[in-house]
Write an enzyme that holds these catalytic residues in place. Structure first.
Site, PDB file in Angstrom:
ATOM      1  N   LYS A  85     -22.129  17.227   9.416  1.00 59.27           N
ATOM      2  CA  LYS A  85     -20.954  17.771  10.284  1.00 59.27           C
ATOM      3  C   LYS A  85     -20.261  16.686  11.342  1.00 59.27           C
ATOM      4  O   LYS A  85     -19.337  16.649  11.317  1.00 59.27           O
ATOM      5  CB  LYS A  85     -21.361  19.048  11.362  1.00 59.27           C
ATOM      6  CG  LYS A  85     -20.152  19.587  12.011  1.00 59.27           C
ATOM      7  CD  LYS A  85     -18.822  20.195  11.193  1.00 59.27           C
ATOM      8  CE  LYS A  85     -17.777  20.765  11.842  1.00 59.27           C
ATOM      9  NZ  LYS A  85     -16.655  21.164  11.141  1.00 59.27           N
ATOM     10  N   SER A 130       0.858  -1.133  -0.050  1.00 57.49           N
ATOM     11  CA  SER A 130      -0.103  -0.024   0.018  1.00 57.49           C
ATOM     12  C   SER A 130       0.733   1.438  -0.118  1.00 57.49           C
ATOM     13  O   SER A 130       1.574   1.561  -0.866  1.00 57.49           O
ATOM     14  CB  SER A 130      -1.017  -0.098   1.038  1.00 57.49           C
ATOM     15  OG  SER A 130      -2.100   0.892   0.910  1.00 57.49           O
TER      16      SER A 130
END
Length: 341
Positions: free
Chosen positions: A202, A150
């Site tokens: 949010k 990765s």
């Protein structure tokens, strides 16, 4: 009765003395001589250079061995018993700067043993490596040891060439987001969290409520954008792999070094010493005796090319490092291979 006690006292005293003397002999004999080494330590903590391989006593030309170990993050690592350590991005940049400023350093071998890490940390380190190559013209050869997956592979793509061992684990091209959620547990405990927010999104990814489809769509957009960037980095580094094949390879799976070579993800299968020879050749030093140096903090003993360059800051006997989401409630977007999570 007092007379009897007085007659026994002289006999007991020599016996007790003999036992104590015997114990002292055993302790001192078993432990051997004891000595203490007092070493003055400089308050200056700038990186120092350690020669880890010398092909000739007279060698002046150098290769710099820069190590990248563990999870890549733009923060100091933490563990169960010890907080602190080096910021990987900062330390990596410092090592590259030291190699850049030394005119005798002709090439860099990037020794990678990492599962990747944070998206931004990985990209910052990749960018620093690219800038190093551009401003110095010094070749860089990446050598993947146990693990270069990765973000570890992403970083390797910043080098001129990539080597891996037959047993190296690499690939894992992709992005993962870790977003734990405990809303079910809270419900069973009849516990509630009051959230006051300025907009509906949010608190997306919150630990305390179930992720809805709108949240998931926004996060998936972030993941897709970061995945596209990962593909662009690999495509730039591996021009021999066409786009369709790269998409097929980049589904998150890992590959052994031999499989990575067959799929065009690395340049060659070889050892760290093979990568050093390749770096010598790339620097025009194939027939020149060189010395390989590594950088570390003062007192960081580095006896050979496999030694870590970290300082002696880790003093506890148990080093348990937790995933970031246990110390931070924010969702983690990562170029990371971590199946145990």
């Amino acid at each position: 009765m007092p007379a009897t006690q007085a007659s026994l006292s002289p006999t007991r005293q020599p016996c007790t003395t003999a036992v104590i003397a015997a114990l002292l002999l055993v302790v001192l004999g078993g432990c051997g001589p004891t000595s203490f080494l007092i070493t003055p330590v400089s308050a200056r903590q700038a990186l120092t250079e350690e020669v880890v391989l010398r092909e000739s006593f007279w060698a002046t030309q150098k290769l710099a061995l820069v190590d990248v170990d563990g999870v890549l993050q733009n923060a100091r690592p933490t563990n169960l018993l010890n907080a602190g350590g080096e910021n990987p991005v900062s330390l990596f940049t410092e090592k590259l700067d030291k190699a850049a400023s030394d005119r005798n350093v002709r090439a860099v071998v990037l020794r990678i043993n990492s599962p990747g890490g944070g998206v931004t940390a990985t990209d910052l380190m990749y960018g620093e490596l690219k800038k190093f190559r551009e401003r110095t013209g010094k070749p860089v050869v990446a050598a993947i040891l146990d693990l270069g997956a990765s973000g570890g592979y992403y970083l390797a793509c910043g080098a001129d060439k990539i080597y891996a061992l037959p047993t190296s684990v690499t690939g894992s091209i992709g992005v993962i987001m870790i977003a734990p959620e405990f809303s079910g547990t809270l419900a069973k405990l009849d516990a509630h969290v009051n959230v006051i927010k300025s907009g509906a999104m949010k608190d997306m990814g919150s630990l305390f409520r179930e992720m809805n489809e709108q949240d998931r769509a926004v996060f998936q957009g972030l993941i897709d954008g970061m995945y596209t960037r990962f593909l662009e980095v690999v495509a730039q580094a591996r021009p021999g792999v066409d786009a369709a094949k790269l998409r097929q390879l980049a589904d998150g799976r890992v590959y052994l070094g031999t499989e990575a070579k067959a799929n065009g993800l690395i340049d060659d299968v070889g050892t760290l010493r093979d990568a050093i020879l390749a770096a010598k050749a790339a620097a025009g030093l194939a027939d020149t005796k060189v010395k390989v140096v590594e950088y570390g903090r003062p007192l960081a003993y580095q006896p050979n090319i496999y030694a870590r360059g970290d300082g002696p800051g880790q003093i506890n006997l148990v080093n348990v490092q937790f995933p970031d989401w246990l110390s931070s409630p924010a969702p983690q977007l990562m170029y990371l291979w971590a199946p145990a999570w």
